[in-house]
Design an enzyme around this catalytic site. Structure first.
Site, short mmCIF file in Angstrom:
data_model
loop_
_atom_site.label_atom_id
_atom_site.label_comp_id
_atom_site.label_asym_id
_atom_site.label_seq_id
_atom_site.Cartn_x
_atom_site.Cartn_y
_atom_site.Cartn_z
N GLU A 1 0.89 -1.15 0.00
CA GLU A 1 0.00 0.00 0.00
C GLU A 1 0.93 1.21 0.00
O GLU A 1 1.81 1.29 0.86
CB GLU A 1 -0.75 -0.01 1.33
CG GLU A 1 -2.23 0.05 1.22
CD GLU A 1 -2.86 0.09 2.61
OE1 GLU A 1 -2.66 -0.89 3.36
OE2 GLU A 1 -3.51 1.09 2.92
N ARG B 1 5.11 -12.89 9.89
CA ARG B 1 5.78 -11.59 9.71
C ARG B 1 7.19 -11.66 10.29
O ARG B 1 7.45 -12.43 11.21
CB ARG B 1 5.06 -10.50 10.50
CG ARG B 1 3.76 -10.07 9.95
CD ARG B 1 3.14 -9.03 10.87
NE ARG B 1 3.53 -7.68 10.49
CZ ARG B 1 2.93 -6.98 9.54
NH1 ARG B 1 1.92 -7.50 8.87
NH2 ARG B 1 3.33 -5.76 9.25
N LYS C 1 4.28 0.73 10.64
CA LYS C 1 4.34 1.95 9.82
C LYS C 1 3.89 3.16 10.63
O LYS C 1 4.46 4.23 10.50
CB LYS C 1 3.41 1.80 8.62
CG LYS C 1 4.11 1.37 7.36
CD LYS C 1 3.14 1.44 6.19
CE LYS C 1 3.47 0.39 5.16
NZ LYS C 1 2.40 0.15 4.19
P1 ATP Z 1 0.08 -1.48 7.15
O1 ATP Z 1 -0.83 -2.67 7.21
O2 ATP Z 1 0.46 -0.88 8.45
O3 ATP Z 1 -0.26 -0.50 6.08
P2 ATP Z 1 2.00 -3.28 6.04
O4 ATP Z 1 3.38 -3.31 6.61
O5 ATP Z 1 1.13 -4.46 6.13
O6 ATP Z 1 1.46 -2.03 6.69
P3 ATP Z 1 1.67 -3.32 3.15
O7 ATP Z 1 2.05 -2.23 2.23
O8 ATP Z 1 0.27 -3.73 3.19
O9 ATP Z 1 2.14 -2.81 4.55
O10 ATP Z 1 2.62 -4.56 2.94
C1 ATP Z 1 2.93 -5.12 1.68
C2 ATP Z 1 3.30 -6.56 1.85
O11 ATP Z 1 4.39 -6.70 2.75
C3 ATP Z 1 2.15 -7.35 2.44
O12 ATP Z 1 1.99 -8.52 1.66
C4 ATP Z 1 2.58 -7.67 3.83
O13 ATP Z 1 2.06 -8.89 4.24
C5 ATP Z 1 4.10 -7.67 3.72
N1 ATP Z 1 4.70 -7.31 5.01
C6 ATP Z 1 4.49 -6.18 5.71
N2 ATP Z 1 5.15 -6.21 6.88
C7 ATP Z 1 5.82 -7.39 6.92
C8 ATP Z 1 6.70 -8.02 7.87
N3 ATP Z 1 7.02 -7.45 9.02
N4 ATP Z 1 7.21 -9.24 7.56
C9 ATP Z 1 6.90 -9.82 6.39
N5 ATP Z 1 6.09 -9.29 5.47
C10 ATP Z 1 5.55 -8.09 5.71
MG MG Z 2 -1.08 -4.02 5.06
#
Ligand code: ATP
Ligand code: MG
Length: 584
Positions: free
Chosen positions: A45, A288, A298
């Protein structure tokens, strides 16, 4: 050409034998003929900068595509325009490329807004969706809890014609924000709350970075995400464990819309490399990445930047990819880290030292050596002439001749590291002491015969060089206990050296047990700046060149501030793990 040894991407990384439960599923699917080619996607995102957790996901999504001869898309899940920004889009693209990956196609969920809209109308026609006039608060009240079933919305049984009319008017912008939603009609008694008639669309009169003011309604994440995967022919949709409970909804959307059998929903899309028919993607969740001494949410990263707790998104202490890059972590060290951490369904906390270990390993093999004195002490060789100058050849890498050699200027006055001299030596100190001998690396053996004091501190040490121990001389191999490094005072260049350390001084900065928050747990020693001396060959390097400063640590020329006239180096890592020893 040394720098390019950090290179790219790398078929070399793409070890086809790598195993984990997701790769096993992919192998099985290929062997069983369920797919002839693999397609994955990385779907950020664009509402913030990528962090090291995302690197794990990127290495998985792109890595699997590489290993199995498939393709991976970079798709921006841009369905929440209020929080999104083109600045993030550019940074994310930059980060993915920097990590060494190339996307097959660059997509946006917003490319498919029309498909989502047509699909929603189909769901209405099929009796699978309805327009609901409940307010957000009422929806929450009706939803029930984990132990109580939800209650049906009074609008649940609206007729198809009325639903189509209302949905059309939502799309036309007739209704204010939040006044209505389009909801899936699934099961208000489901044990999975995500299936209790989740919203598919909400009304939001807000401009979108790609579609401008075309749409006053925006699709919800689960709906848009699952259909985007289907449209792009994604075979394995990999995401983190928090989406496990959403998988039934993901499958519901894919099944009920059934894109492959309804070309009118999508075949107007410009082909632009899309598969000929949308696929039925499979969502698979993994755990994660969590690292101690770090925060990764974030929201908290944004807060730290906005509150000035750090110097922006690319502060070298930040776990963002921009920060890690500026700190001097290399793409290959991050890929190695992702590989070491592995993929599983178990949540775990990775020790920060694993990351440091990966970058040390990479830089030990790939960073040329240079000489620097960061806490300098003057050493004068009294038996050399004041105008004596020579050039000494030094290997750029002790274990790899392909790095070649360089010449290092040498003359009568040198800078050495202050801690390499002790006026009153403690037991076991084997470097320079009054009356004692030490080897100057690449030069020969010197003996200290005089110490000049300035108040309580040592201002300079005076030595004599034993000419018989110089290169090619009979005593060249004579043994002394210590060897120290130096830079030539006449030729050394003053450098600003930023000594970074872990941003937090406790393992769990997020803990909420003692009334403190991560804000109170910033390691006050995590950023120090010193003025040191570096040899000319270090100062002249391009920004982002990595070095080992011998006996000191790994450093990178700062990508923003470094110039040959004002060299700035960031410490990437010390040579050894000092935290384990300190028992912190
Ligand atoms: P938020 O939900 O706070 O916006 P997010 O870290 O989930 O943040 P996204 O942009 O939705 O952000 O993440 C993109 C991809 O990265 C998703 O598929 C998510 O599952 C993966 N991702 C995010 N954080 C992690 C993490 N700590 N470890 C592994 N994969 C991650
Ligand atoms: Mg997300």
């Amino acid at each position: 050409m040394i720098e390019s040894s950090f290179a790219k991407a790398s078929a070399a990384d793409a070890d086809p034998g790598r195993r984990d439960f997701i790769r096993d599923i992919v192998r099985e699917d290929l062997a069983a003929g369920r797919h002839t080619a693999i397609r994955t996607r990385f779907p950020p995102e664009p509402n913030g900068y990528l962090h090291i957790g995302h690197a794990k996901a990127i290495c998985l999504d792109f890595g699997i595509a590489q290993e199995f001869g498939g393709a991976c898309n970079l798709r921006f899940d841009d369905t929440n325009p209020a929080r999104e920004d083109p600045e993030y889009v550019e940074a994310i693209k930059d980060d993915v490329r920097w990590l060494g990956f190339a996307w097959a196609q660059l997509r946006h969920a917003s490319d498919y807004f029309e498909v989502f809209y047509r699909s929603a109308r189909k769901l209405i026609e099929d009796g699978h969706a309805y327009v609901c006039d409940l307010s957000a608060e009422q929806v929450r009240e009706f939803r029930g809890t984990l132990t109580e079933p939800g209650r049906a919305s009074p609008y649940r049984d609206r007729g198809v014609a009325e639903n189509l009319d209302l949905f059309g008017r939502m799309r036309a912008g007739e209704f204010p924000d939040g006044s209505r939603t389009l909801r899936a009609k699934i099961d208000m008694a489901s044990g999975n709350i995500n299936l209790r008639d989740p919203a598919l669309y909400r009304i939001k009169h807000v401009e979108h970075q790609n579609t401008g003011n075309d749409w006053p309604i925006y699709p919800m994440y689960d709906y848009a995400h699952s259909l985007s995967d289907a449209i792009e022919g994604i075979t394995h949709s990999l995401c983190t464990l928090e989406f496990e409970d959403h998988r039934p909804l993901y499958d519901w959307c894919v099944d009920k819309v059934d894109l492959p059998n309804h070309p009118q929903l999508w075949d107007f899309l410009p082909a632009r490399g899309l598969p000929t028919a949308p696929a039925k993607p499979r969502q698979i969740e993994f755990s994660r990445l969590n690292i101690n001494y770090t925060v990764m949410s974030k929201r908290k990263l944004v807060a730290m930047v906005e509150e000035g707790l750090v110097d922006g998104w690319d502060d070298p202490r930040m776990p963002t990819l921009q920060g890690l890059r500026r700190r001097g972590l290399t793409p290959s060290s991050l890929r190695l880290f992702a590989q070491r951490v592995g993929i599983s369904k178990q949540n775990s906390l990775i020790d920060y030292s694993v990351l440091e270990g990966c970058v040390r390993e990479d830089l030990d093999a790939h960073a040329p050596r240079r000489l620097a004195a960061l806490d300098p002490l003057k050493l004068v060789i009294d038996n050399l002439d004041a105008d004596h100058v020579e050039s000494i050849a030094f290997p750029n890498h002790p274990k790899d001749e392909s790095f070649g050699t360089r010449t290092v200027p040498f003359s009568r006055e040198l800078w050495i590291e202050r801690e390499d001299f002790m006026r009153e030596p403690v037991k076991g100190f084997h470097r320079l002491v009054p009356g004692g001998e030490v080897r100057l690396r690449g030069v020969g053996i010197v003996r200290c015969h005089d110490v000049v004091m300035e108040g309580d501190s040592v201002a300079a040490v005076h030595c004599t060089l034993d000419a018989t121990t110089r290169h090619g001389m009979p005593g060249a191999d004579r043994k002394v206990k210590g060897t120290i490094h130096w830079v030539c005072a006449k030729h050394a260049i003053a450098a600003e050296v930023r000594l970074y350390d872990r941003l937090f001084d406790v393992a769990d900065p997020d803990a909420e047990d003692d009334g403190n928050t991560y804000r109170d747990r910033i390691n006050q020693d995590s950023r120090r700046s010193v003025q040191g001396w570096v040899e000319p060959a270090a100062a002249n390097a391009d920004p982002e060149t990595h070095f080992q400063f011998e006996r000191i640590g790994y450093f990178v020329a700062d990508r923003r501030d470094h110039t040959p006239f004002h060299p700035v180096f960031n410490r990437t890592a010390t040579l050894r793990d000092t935290w384990a020893k300190a028992g912190k």
